[in-house]
Design a protein around this motif. Structure first.
Motif, short mmCIF file in Angstrom:
data_model
loop_
_atom_site.label_atom_id
_atom_site.label_comp_id
_atom_site.label_asym_id
_atom_site.label_seq_id
_atom_site.Cartn_x
_atom_site.Cartn_y
_atom_site.Cartn_z
N GLU B 44 0.83 -1.21 0.00
CA GLU B 44 0.00 0.00 0.00
C GLU B 44 0.87 1.26 0.00
O GLU B 44 0.60 2.20 -0.73
CB GLU B 44 -0.93 0.00 1.23
N ILE B 45 1.90 1.25 0.83
CA ILE B 45 2.80 2.41 0.89
C ILE B 45 3.56 2.56 -0.43
O ILE B 45 3.68 3.67 -0.97
CB ILE B 45 3.78 2.29 2.06
N LEU B 48 1.37 4.05 -3.04
CA LEU B 48 1.23 5.50 -2.83
C LEU B 48 2.49 6.23 -3.29
O LEU B 48 2.41 7.34 -3.84
CB LEU B 48 0.94 5.82 -1.36
N PHE B 49 3.63 5.60 -3.09
CA PHE B 49 4.91 6.16 -3.55
C PHE B 49 4.89 6.29 -5.07
O PHE B 49 5.31 7.31 -5.63
CB PHE B 49 6.07 5.29 -3.08
N ASP B 52 2.58 9.26 -5.95
CA ASP B 52 3.28 10.52 -5.64
C ASP B 52 4.34 10.81 -6.69
O ASP B 52 4.47 11.93 -7.19
CB ASP B 52 4.03 10.39 -4.29
N HIS B 79 12.40 18.56 -4.11
CA HIS B 79 12.47 18.43 -2.66
C HIS B 79 11.38 17.47 -2.16
O HIS B 79 11.62 16.62 -1.31
CB HIS B 79 12.32 19.82 -2.03
N LYS B 82 12.34 13.95 -3.27
CA LYS B 82 13.41 13.45 -2.41
C LYS B 82 12.83 13.01 -1.06
O LYS B 82 13.22 11.99 -0.51
CB LYS B 82 14.47 14.54 -2.21
N GLY B 83 11.92 13.82 -0.54
CA GLY B 83 11.28 13.50 0.74
C GLY B 83 10.56 12.17 0.71
O GLY B 83 10.70 11.34 1.61
N SER B 84 9.79 11.94 -0.35
CA SER B 84 9.03 10.68 -0.38
C SER B 84 9.95 9.50 -0.70
O SER B 84 9.78 8.41 -0.15
CB SER B 84 7.81 10.74 -1.29
N SER B 86 13.13 9.19 0.17
CA SER B 86 13.91 8.86 1.37
C SER B 86 13.01 8.20 2.41
O SER B 86 13.48 7.37 3.18
CB SER B 86 14.61 10.09 1.94
N SER B 87 11.74 8.52 2.41
CA SER B 87 10.82 7.95 3.40
C SER B 87 10.58 6.46 3.21
O SER B 87 10.21 5.78 4.16
CB SER B 87 9.49 8.69 3.39
N ILE B 88 10.75 5.96 1.99
CA ILE B 88 10.60 4.50 1.84
C ILE B 88 11.97 3.83 1.69
O ILE B 88 12.05 2.63 1.47
CB ILE B 88 9.67 4.07 0.68
#
Lengths: 134, 146
Positions: B44-45, B48-49, B52, B79, B82-84, B86-88
């Motif tokens: 699921e994540i 969503l990635f 995005d 930015h 990069k944020g998303s 790095s989050s996964i």
């Protein structure tokens, strides 16, 4: 603080982020530690929740969001007298920008993504805060 | 396919994704959030990635094609990407985003265009590998319950 204390809490949290992925990720991180979690898509929605009478022990606040960003929302909440723990969660690289975000009224600021260690730290801080207030 | 062999293949592929630097620690944290109550959380994540990423890639492409180039807007989109990433734990994608942002802050259009190709390439490679890996994980899960 024992593991049992960490999970058996009555704490509530608000995750404020414009990314559906980050909202879901951070929501799950917090739920794993027993917190009851709500989400908001931007700073304005977060402020509106408080204006409608909602309250939360912990707010995870993203910085870059449309309509109202994290710094603006944090300032607004503090002006309203909100004493919740507000924690910035940002991918901002610049120390200057992070400092400016802290000065908006954050209690802490972490780099994305949040980790379990960050949450344990926050729960301990919240526990300390509750003890001081009682 | 034999259950043990499937699980072994899953473990090998997982190890190589980390050893080859495609994924790092945040992906492990993501896997640890999955449990019996949320058995598809990783997928699921990751989905969503992808959503995005598709939106941000389109925005960046549009911004790179505009004249004059709005480097502030470009940096803002990258930015977010990069944020998303790095989050996964999408390590290589995140690194290429960093390179792009350096060209962006120098207002180097050619550098941005070149490094954006690298970002897209790394993203496409990671996406393919993740799709194969998660498909294998699902097959292994089904074989365990069979």
């Amino acid at each position: 603080m024992s593991d049992e204390d960490i999970v058996n809490n009555n704490l509530t949290a608000l995750v404020v982020d414009d990314s559906p992925m980050i909202r879901k990720l951070h929501e799950m991180h917090l739920k794993k530690f027993g917190l009851k979690v709500q989400v908001a898509e931007n700073g304005k929605n977060a402020v509106d929740l408080f204006r409608c009478g909602a309250s939360f022990n912990l707010i995870l606040m993203d910085k870059e969001m449309p309509i109202m960003d994290g710094a603006e929302a944090t300032k607004e909440l503090r002006i309203m007298g909100v004493t919740s723990m507000i924690v910035g969660v940002t991918s901002l690289d610049s120390i200057f920008e992070r400092q400016a975000f802290m000065e908006a009224g954050l209690d802490h600021c972490f780099t994305k993504p949040l980790t379990s260690e960050n949450i344990i730290f926050l729960l301990q801080e919240l526990n300390n805060k509750n003890n001081e207030e009682n | 396919m034999d259950r043990n062999r499937l699980q072994h293949q899953v473990a090998c592929m997982r190890r190589s994704l980390f050893d080859q630097g495609y994924l790092d620690e945040p992906f492990i944290q993501l896997e640890e959030l999955q449990d019996d109550a949320n058995p598809n959380f990783v997928q699921e994540i990751v989905t969503l990635f992808y959503t995005d990423s598709a939106r941000l890639i389109q925005n960046i492409e549009h911004a790179l094609n505009s004249r004059p180039i709005d480097f502030d807007k470009l940096d803002d989109y990258m930015h977010q990407f990069k944020g998303s990433s790095s989050s996964i734990g999408a390590k290589k994608v995140t690194n290429e985003c960093t390179v792009f942002r350096e060209y962006c802050s120098a207002e180097n259009a050619e550098g941005c265009i070149r490094s954006f190709q690298q970002v897209k390439q790394e993203y496409a490679i990671l996406r393919r590998k993740l799709e194969v890996y998660l498909q294998m994980v699902r097959q292994a899960a089904v074989s365990r319950t069979a």
